[in-house]
Design a protein around this motif. Sequence first.
Motif, mmCIF file in Angstrom:
data_model
loop_
_atom_site.group_PDB
_atom_site.id
_atom_site.type_symbol
_atom_site.label_atom_id
_atom_site.label_comp_id
_atom_site.label_asym_id
_atom_site.label_seq_id
_atom_site.Cartn_x
_atom_site.Cartn_y
_atom_site.Cartn_z
ATOM 1 N N VAL A 81 51.745 48.979 52.660
ATOM 2 C CA VAL A 81 52.760 49.359 51.674
ATOM 3 C C VAL A 81 52.192 50.419 50.735
ATOM 4 O O VAL A 81 52.854 51.419 50.419
ATOM 5 C CB VAL A 81 53.235 48.128 50.886
ATOM 6 C CG1 VAL A 81 54.223 48.531 49.786
ATOM 7 C CG2 VAL A 81 53.880 47.102 51.814
ATOM 8 N N ARG A 82 50.973 50.195 50.278
ATOM 9 C CA ARG A 82 50.300 51.177 49.419
ATOM 10 C C ARG A 82 50.279 52.556 50.046
ATOM 11 O O ARG A 82 50.485 53.584 49.370
ATOM 12 C CB ARG A 82 48.865 50.710 49.164
ATOM 13 C CG ARG A 82 48.019 51.639 48.324
ATOM 14 C CD ARG A 82 46.531 51.406 48.551
ATOM 15 N NE ARG A 82 46.081 51.885 49.861
ATOM 16 C CZ ARG A 82 44.823 51.796 50.315
ATOM 17 N NH1 ARG A 82 43.902 51.228 49.555
ATOM 18 N NH2 ARG A 82 44.505 52.268 51.512
ATOM 19 N N ASP A 83 50.036 52.593 51.359
ATOM 20 C CA ASP A 83 49.902 53.863 52.063
ATOM 21 C C ASP A 83 51.239 54.466 52.472
ATOM 22 O O ASP A 83 51.279 55.527 53.107
ATOM 23 C CB ASP A 83 49.024 53.674 53.299
ATOM 24 C CG ASP A 83 47.572 53.369 52.943
ATOM 25 O OD1 ASP A 83 47.186 53.584 51.771
ATOM 26 O OD2 ASP A 83 46.832 52.900 53.831
ATOM 27 N N GLY A 84 52.343 53.787 52.151
ATOM 28 C CA GLY A 84 53.658 54.319 52.442
ATOM 29 C C GLY A 84 54.154 54.087 53.847
ATOM 30 O O GLY A 84 55.169 54.665 54.256
ATOM 31 N N ALA A 85 53.476 53.225 54.602
ATOM 32 C CA ALA A 85 53.898 52.964 55.977
ATOM 33 C C ALA A 85 55.192 52.164 56.031
ATOM 34 O O ALA A 85 55.958 52.279 56.995
ATOM 35 C CB ALA A 85 52.802 52.222 56.738
ATOM 36 N N ASP A 87 57.970 49.501 53.202
ATOM 37 C CA ASP A 87 58.263 49.007 51.861
ATOM 38 C C ASP A 87 58.441 47.497 51.916
ATOM 39 O O ASP A 87 58.820 46.947 52.963
ATOM 40 C CB ASP A 87 59.534 49.674 51.330
ATOM 41 C CG ASP A 87 59.810 49.321 49.886
ATOM 42 O OD1 ASP A 87 59.184 49.928 48.998
ATOM 43 O OD2 ASP A 87 60.633 48.409 49.648
ATOM 44 N N GLU A 90 62.400 46.762 52.697
ATOM 45 C CA GLU A 90 63.200 47.355 53.760
ATOM 46 C C GLU A 90 63.127 46.464 54.998
ATOM 47 O O GLU A 90 62.153 45.736 55.206
ATOM 48 C CB GLU A 90 62.706 48.761 54.095
ATOM 49 C CG GLU A 90 61.332 48.806 54.730
ATOM 50 C CD GLU A 90 60.884 50.221 55.061
ATOM 51 O OE1 GLU A 90 61.742 51.091 55.221
ATOM 52 O OE2 GLU A 90 59.659 50.434 55.154
ATOM 53 N N SER A 172 54.534 49.775 62.123
ATOM 54 C CA SER A 172 54.759 50.668 60.989
ATOM 55 C C SER A 172 53.580 51.588 60.700
ATOM 56 O O SER A 172 53.763 52.760 60.340
ATOM 57 C CB SER A 172 55.074 49.851 59.732
ATOM 58 O OG SER A 172 53.959 49.049 59.350
#
Length: 364
Positions: A81-85, A87, A90, A172
Amino acid sequence: MRVEGFTADGYDGVRQVFQRLLDDGRETGAGLSVWREGREVVRLSGGWADARRSRPWRDDTLVMPYSLSKTFVTLAALVAVRDGALDLDEPISEHWPEYGARGKETVTLRQVLTHRAGQPRFPDTAAGLDLLDARGLRDSLAHAAPEYAPGTSLGEHALTYGHLVDGILRASAGSTLGEVFHGVVRPALGLDAWFGVPDDSLHRVADLEYAHPDWPHRLHAAPWLRIPDGALDIERTNSRALRQSVFGAINLHTTATAMAAFFAHLTSEEGPVRALLGPRLHTELLTSQVTDHDEVFGTRITWTLGLVRDKGKIAKGGIGGSAAWWSLRHHHACAYLTRRLDDHARAAEIAAALGDDLAVVGED
């Protein structure tokens, strides 16, 4: 049995409880660590690390603490999540299309991490799969209907937690749970902890043993642990194959000192967990997310993202009696890790000697 290690001034009562557990035969091999104000104030080892009683338990002895492992599965998911892979809120199916079927179309990572995804156990279709068939077990979860509508009930995802997160990470982030833990989480936190014990540390691993021959059948959580066969079978759990695999829900291998040190820095705004996750996700990790009756624990419980929280502590334990916690009242951390599979009464007595209440940390 002889107890090795040290206790700082003011912790003699803790040592006395630990010694009594060994003398009474209620413990046959365990490690105990307490941290306060950034330093270890108790480090005790007692009993044996193996079934033949030939290897004394040492302060670097590794043991499998069952569901305490889930704490580090959570961290691996939050790194993604931190890396934007992905949320937290979602649908998982946006990344893992095969998973979005039979009522799971809107399941989120937050629901998985708070044990509300509706898959607290593997489906009957997985009954014939081997314990170490990771792909088969992941696929069984993807194709199964949830036991209840996701988000409407609560039950610790006893064996499925790691496989769900592993599937989410693969879809993801293009990485496995083991890769994220060993490549990112473990080095960032400086942990002596392993999903898949390396060859040069296998000699440190303690053998699990039953306190009572029928221990697996006494568990309230037993119905959630039957599929796949072998998670409570000490011949399997003590095997090299399982020790060197990744079964995220249960088979982290670690030491008492490592776990107490982790919990000692868990809430710190200058600590390694916050540095790893960033302020927003660190806050999410520690914040109470849901309070309800947990069907697997058999009691009312408050979950954060993967941790148990009440007014006195933030904690996690596992079947068999291992537990670790941060005392919100007394500002110390403690870890009690054992190889003798029984209830949490031993850790609760250690907690009481520290002024803590260890109610509801793992599935007895």
